[in-house]
Structures are given as C-alpha cells and as structure tokens.
Design a protein around this motif. Structure first.
Motif, PDB file in Angstrom:
ATOM      1  N   ARG A 136      29.113  92.603  24.823  1.00  0.00           N
ATOM      2  CA  ARG A 136      29.003  93.967  24.297  1.00  0.00           C
ATOM      3  C   ARG A 136      27.685  94.102  23.536  1.00  0.00           C
ATOM      4  O   ARG A 136      27.430  93.378  22.572  1.00  0.00           O
ATOM      5  CB  ARG A 136      30.165  94.303  23.375  1.00  0.00           C
ATOM      6  CG  ARG A 136      30.019  95.677  22.712  1.00  0.00           C
ATOM      7  CD  ARG A 136      31.147  96.024  21.780  1.00  0.00           C
ATOM      8  NE  ARG A 136      32.344  96.399  22.522  1.00  0.00           N
ATOM      9  CZ  ARG A 136      33.362  97.088  21.972  1.00  0.00           C
ATOM     10  NH1 ARG A 136      33.308  97.459  20.722  1.00  0.00           N
ATOM     11  NH2 ARG A 136      34.424  97.382  22.699  1.00  0.00           N
ATOM     12  N   VAL A 143      25.189  96.744  21.424  1.00  0.00           N
ATOM     13  CA  VAL A 143      25.327  97.954  20.608  1.00  0.00           C
ATOM     14  C   VAL A 143      23.954  98.463  20.191  1.00  0.00           C
ATOM     15  O   VAL A 143      23.059  97.680  19.860  1.00  0.00           O
ATOM     16  CB  VAL A 143      26.191  97.676  19.353  1.00  0.00           C
ATOM     17  CG1 VAL A 143      26.344  98.937  18.504  1.00  0.00           C
ATOM     18  CG2 VAL A 143      27.557  97.147  19.758  1.00  0.00           C
ATOM     19  N   ASN A 144      23.795  99.789  20.205  1.00  0.00           N
ATOM     20  CA  ASN A 144      22.607 100.453  19.677  1.00  0.00           C
ATOM     21  C   ASN A 144      22.840 100.704  18.189  1.00  0.00           C
ATOM     22  O   ASN A 144      23.727 101.474  17.815  1.00  0.00           O
ATOM     23  CB  ASN A 144      22.387 101.769  20.422  1.00  0.00           C
ATOM     24  CG  ASN A 144      21.111 102.477  20.023  1.00  0.00           C
ATOM     25  OD1 ASN A 144      20.727 102.476  18.854  1.00  0.00           O
ATOM     26  ND2 ASN A 144      20.464 103.112  20.987  1.00  0.00           N
ATOM     27  N   GLN A 145      22.040 100.070  17.334  1.00  0.00           N
ATOM     28  CA  GLN A 145      22.295 100.150  15.900  1.00  0.00           C
ATOM     29  C   GLN A 145      21.968 101.529  15.313  1.00  0.00           C
ATOM     30  O   GLN A 145      22.400 101.857  14.203  1.00  0.00           O
ATOM     31  CB  GLN A 145      21.492  99.085  15.150  1.00  0.00           C
ATOM     32  CG  GLN A 145      19.996  99.251  15.223  1.00  0.00           C
ATOM     33  CD  GLN A 145      19.272  98.142  14.468  1.00  0.00           C
ATOM     34  OE1 GLN A 145      19.896  97.355  13.764  1.00  0.00           O
ATOM     35  NE2 GLN A 145      17.952  98.089  14.612  1.00  0.00           N
ATOM     36  N   ASN A 197      22.932 104.526  16.705  1.00  0.00           N
ATOM     37  CA  ASN A 197      24.037 105.472  16.901  1.00  0.00           C
ATOM     38  C   ASN A 197      25.380 104.795  17.209  1.00  0.00           C
ATOM     39  O   ASN A 197      26.351 105.481  17.527  1.00  0.00           O
ATOM     40  CB  ASN A 197      23.696 106.462  18.029  1.00  0.00           C
ATOM     41  CG  ASN A 197      23.340 105.760  19.335  1.00  0.00           C
ATOM     42  OD1 ASN A 197      23.672 104.593  19.539  1.00  0.00           O
ATOM     43  ND2 ASN A 197      22.666 106.472  20.220  1.00  0.00           N
ATOM     44  N   ASP A 198      25.425 103.469  17.153  1.00  0.00           N
ATOM     45  CA  ASP A 198      26.647 102.697  17.397  1.00  0.00           C
ATOM     46  C   ASP A 198      27.196 102.850  18.819  1.00  0.00           C
ATOM     47  O   ASP A 198      28.346 102.489  19.084  1.00  0.00           O
ATOM     48  CB  ASP A 198      27.757 103.054  16.391  1.00  0.00           C
ATOM     49  CG  ASP A 198      27.420 102.607  14.976  1.00  0.00           C
ATOM     50  OD1 ASP A 198      26.698 101.604  14.843  1.00  0.00           O
ATOM     51  OD2 ASP A 198      27.864 103.269  14.016  1.00  0.00           O
ATOM     52  N   ASN A 199      26.393 103.398  19.719  1.00  0.00           N
ATOM     53  CA  ASN A 199      26.824 103.457  21.116  1.00  0.00           C
ATOM     54  C   ASN A 199      26.753 102.045  21.714  1.00  0.00           C
ATOM     55  O   ASN A 199      25.821 101.284  21.448  1.00  0.00           O
ATOM     56  CB  ASN A 199      25.918 104.400  21.903  1.00  0.00           C
ATOM     57  CG  ASN A 199      26.443 104.646  23.306  1.00  0.00           C
ATOM     58  OD1 ASN A 199      27.628 104.877  23.502  1.00  0.00           O
ATOM     59  ND2 ASN A 199      25.562 104.583  24.286  1.00  0.00           N
ATOM     60  N   TYR A 200      27.736 101.702  22.527  1.00  0.00           N
ATOM     61  CA  TYR A 200      27.774 100.346  23.073  1.00  0.00           C
ATOM     62  C   TYR A 200      27.903 100.366  24.589  1.00  0.00           C
ATOM     63  O   TYR A 200      28.324 101.351  25.192  1.00  0.00           O
ATOM     64  CB  TYR A 200      28.903  99.526  22.439  1.00  0.00           C
ATOM     65  CG  TYR A 200      30.296 100.027  22.723  1.00  0.00           C
ATOM     66  CD1 TYR A 200      30.958  99.681  23.900  1.00  0.00           C
ATOM     67  CD2 TYR A 200      30.958 100.840  21.804  1.00  0.00           C
ATOM     68  CE1 TYR A 200      32.236 100.136  24.162  1.00  0.00           C
ATOM     69  CE2 TYR A 200      32.242 101.302  22.056  1.00  0.00           C
ATOM     70  CZ  TYR A 200      32.872 100.949  23.233  1.00  0.00           C
ATOM     71  OH  TYR A 200      34.133 101.414  23.499  1.00  0.00           O
ATOM     72  N   ASP A 201      27.539  99.268  25.195  1.00  0.00           N
ATOM     73  CA  ASP A 201      27.645  99.070  26.630  1.00  0.00           C
ATOM     74  C   ASP A 201      28.013  97.616  26.866  1.00  0.00           C
ATOM     75  O   ASP A 201      27.887  96.773  25.961  1.00  0.00           O
ATOM     76  CB  ASP A 201      26.320  99.424  27.314  1.00  0.00           C
ATOM     77  CG  ASP A 201      26.460  99.576  28.825  1.00  0.00           C
ATOM     78  OD1 ASP A 201      27.598  99.546  29.332  1.00  0.00           O
ATOM     79  OD2 ASP A 201      25.416  99.699  29.503  1.00  0.00           O
TER      80      ASP A 201
END
Length: 343
Positions: free
Chosen positions: A110, A112-114, A116-120
C-alpha cells in the motif's frame, strides 16, 4: 460442479518469453525482488472493515531492512505508474501484506500520498509463465488493459485491479433493490465467453471483480479477471467455463432468469466480434506470444491430452488431435471460435 484440489505446478519463465517481454516494454531490472520481501520478522492477521478475517497478513520488517526496502518499493510504484524510476518524495509505503493462500503467494504493497492520504496498491509475486501468458492475453484480447512489470530475476509486479470481489458482490449486491440483474447477467455471459475463448481457468467468484460505473439512471457492470495463474493449464474443459463453479451459482441462476437462449447467443457473438477485432489489430504480437507458449511446453502432458480431446468433442473437430502443448491448443481454440469473424 468444478473443483480444483491441488496447487498448480510452477512454470519457469523462459529466456524466449523474457525476450518477448523485453521487446514490448515489460521487462526491467527492478531495485528489489520477491525474495527480499520474504525477509519479514513478524506478521499478524489482517481483518476487513467489518472485522472479518481475510486471507492476508500484514508483515513487519527489521528497522534497518525497512528503511532500505520501502524507498525501493515506492520507486517500483513510480515506474509502474509513470514509467520513471524516480521515487516521488511525497509517496510512502504504509503497509505490506502477504497472502499464503494464492498460487503466487503475493505481497500487496500500500502506497500513500502524504498530501491527501489517497492510497493505491500494487503486488509483488514470483513470476510464473502461466500467469505471464494470462496477463498478456488479457491485455491483448480483453477490453481491459493490464499494467505489469517483469524483473529478469523472476519477480512479477502487477497493478491493483479495482472492483468489488465477486464473492463480496454476490453476498452484498445481488439482493439490493437498485440492482440491475439484466445488465450483470449480460456482462457475466460476455466474461464467460472471453475466458473460454482464450482458455483462462479457475474463475471462481473470488478470482474476479465487478467494476461498477454509474451511467445516467442505471449502473453499468464489467466483470474482470484478477487471477491469471490458471491460463491454459488444466485438462478439463469445464474448468474454463465460469458457470460450472459452485461459487458462481447465484450469478448463473440470475442469468437463467434474466436471459433467454437467443439473447445469450447474441451476447456471445458480440464478444467474439470484439475479440476478433483486437486479435487482428494485435496479430503479430499474439503470434509471437503463442510461439513462446508452444516452445515452452512444460505443462503436464496428460492435461494437454485431456483438454485437446474434450475440446475436439466440443467443437466436433479434429483440429486439436495433433496438439502437443497448451500453446497449440490456445491457438486452435482462438482460430475455431473466432474463425467466422476473422474472414
């Protein structure tokens, strides 16, 4: 009803297949590999949002290894998504999960983009030739593009395929008042046809997802395979027909209640027409892939004999009689099932 009781044999990726992948931009020297991810020190069970156990466990690494490993994983994610090895500074690895259940025993990372907290997610697996063939055929013949990378040392990296897992969809969505049964039935018939044409097996409900897209007043569905380990490996014809798995019985019953036989035949013909167009546009690449499959005939020969016999009976044809590998069987099956549309 179908049942698979044994784990499939591992099939090594050949040098010829590596050359094919390199030619079409799939092969890279990645900064880390599958075996390095196996060096975790602890693991604990992973539960879903409702508190139910899953097949996954979250793993922990020694601090020194984690500090070295995680930047490599974000670099791989960057390469997978943007084609550039440069690690994006605002991305970080939040969690690494491990599944002992699957044939490939995958790791799920996992990222995460720190900001905006969007994850992939993406997956790291041991490279198996059957799975690579399955991924390529899905990319070339289905309406879905597949993004994956192959490491020369035998590691496979795959993107996450979004959608509701088939078993969860059957459990949570089939009974909803806003559920459009006819549209799902149509898509399941087309999905079954795609699997059988290119001989992708073991499509039990947890090996595919349902992608839902709002469309005006209704919802459109697309059924997508997510497990490609059983690409032209088993000997029984029925294992390539999703309707013969007991896990899919609720959807099969839905198809029977919503669609009559002429309508099913119409949807099957529509799917064959679409696949034939993709086949013609990618003919040279598909020919190269099938050549690799035919030269890598390491699947159990008794399965080849069984499948060629059952498909010969199904098609009422002697076209399969001389097939000595699954690659040849796939090629003949494509020719027979798409023949009218390729003229």
């Amino acid at each position: 009803m179908n049942e698979i009781t044994k784990r499939k044999n591992f099939i090594t990726v050949t040098d010829e297949l590596i050359s094919y992948l390199d030619q079409f931009g799939r092969c890279y020297s990645l900064p880390t590999h599958y075996d390095e991810l196996r060096n975790f020190s602890e693991s604990y069970p992973l539960f879903d949002k409702e508190g139910n156990a899953t097949y996954w466990s979250s793993v922990l690494y020694p601090r020194e290894l984690q500090q070295e490993l995680y930047p490599k994983l974000t670099s791989i994610y960057s390469l997978l998504r943007t084609g550039d090895f440069h690690a994006v500074p605002h991305l970080y690895v939040e969690r690494v999960d491990y599944c002992e259940f699957g044939n490939s025993r995958p790791f799920r990372v996992r990222v995460v983009n720190q900001y905006n907290d969007n994850y992939d997610h993406f997956y790291v697996k041991t490279a198996d030739a059957s799975r690579v063939y399955g991924l390529e055929l899905e990319h070339l013949l289905s309406p879905n593009r597949i993004n994956y990378l192959m490491h020369r040392g035998g590691t496979l990296v795959e993107e996450h395929i979004a959608g509701v897992p088939g078993d969860a969809f059957i459990r949570d969505y089939l009974g909803r008042p806003d559920f459009n049964g006819v549209r799902l039935a149509k898509e399941f018939v087309k999905f079954s046809e795609r699997c059988f044409i290119r001989l992708l097996g073991d499509m039990r409900s947890y090996n595919y997802v349902v992608d839902m897209t709002p469309d005006f007043e209704e919802v459109q569905y697309r059924v997508r395979a997510i497990d490609f380990d059983q690409q032209s490996y088993e000997g029984r014809k029925s294992l390539y027909l999703p309707q013969f798995f007991k896990e899919n019985n609720p959807v099969v019953q839905l198809c029977s209640s919503c669609l009559n036989f002429p309508t099913m035949k119409q949807y099957q013909e529509e799917e064959r027409s679409l696949i034939s167009r993709r086949y013609l546009s990618e003919h040279q690449r598909i020919t190269s892939l099938l050549h690799c499959m035919k030269n890598n005939a390491v699947e159990p020969f008794e399965k080849v004999v069984q499948l060629r016999s059952e498909l010969g009976q199904y098609h009422s044809s002697h076209a399969f009689d001389t097939c000595k590998s699954m690659g040849e069987i796939v090629e003949r099956n494509l020719d027979l099932m798409l023949g009218r549309h390729l003229e």
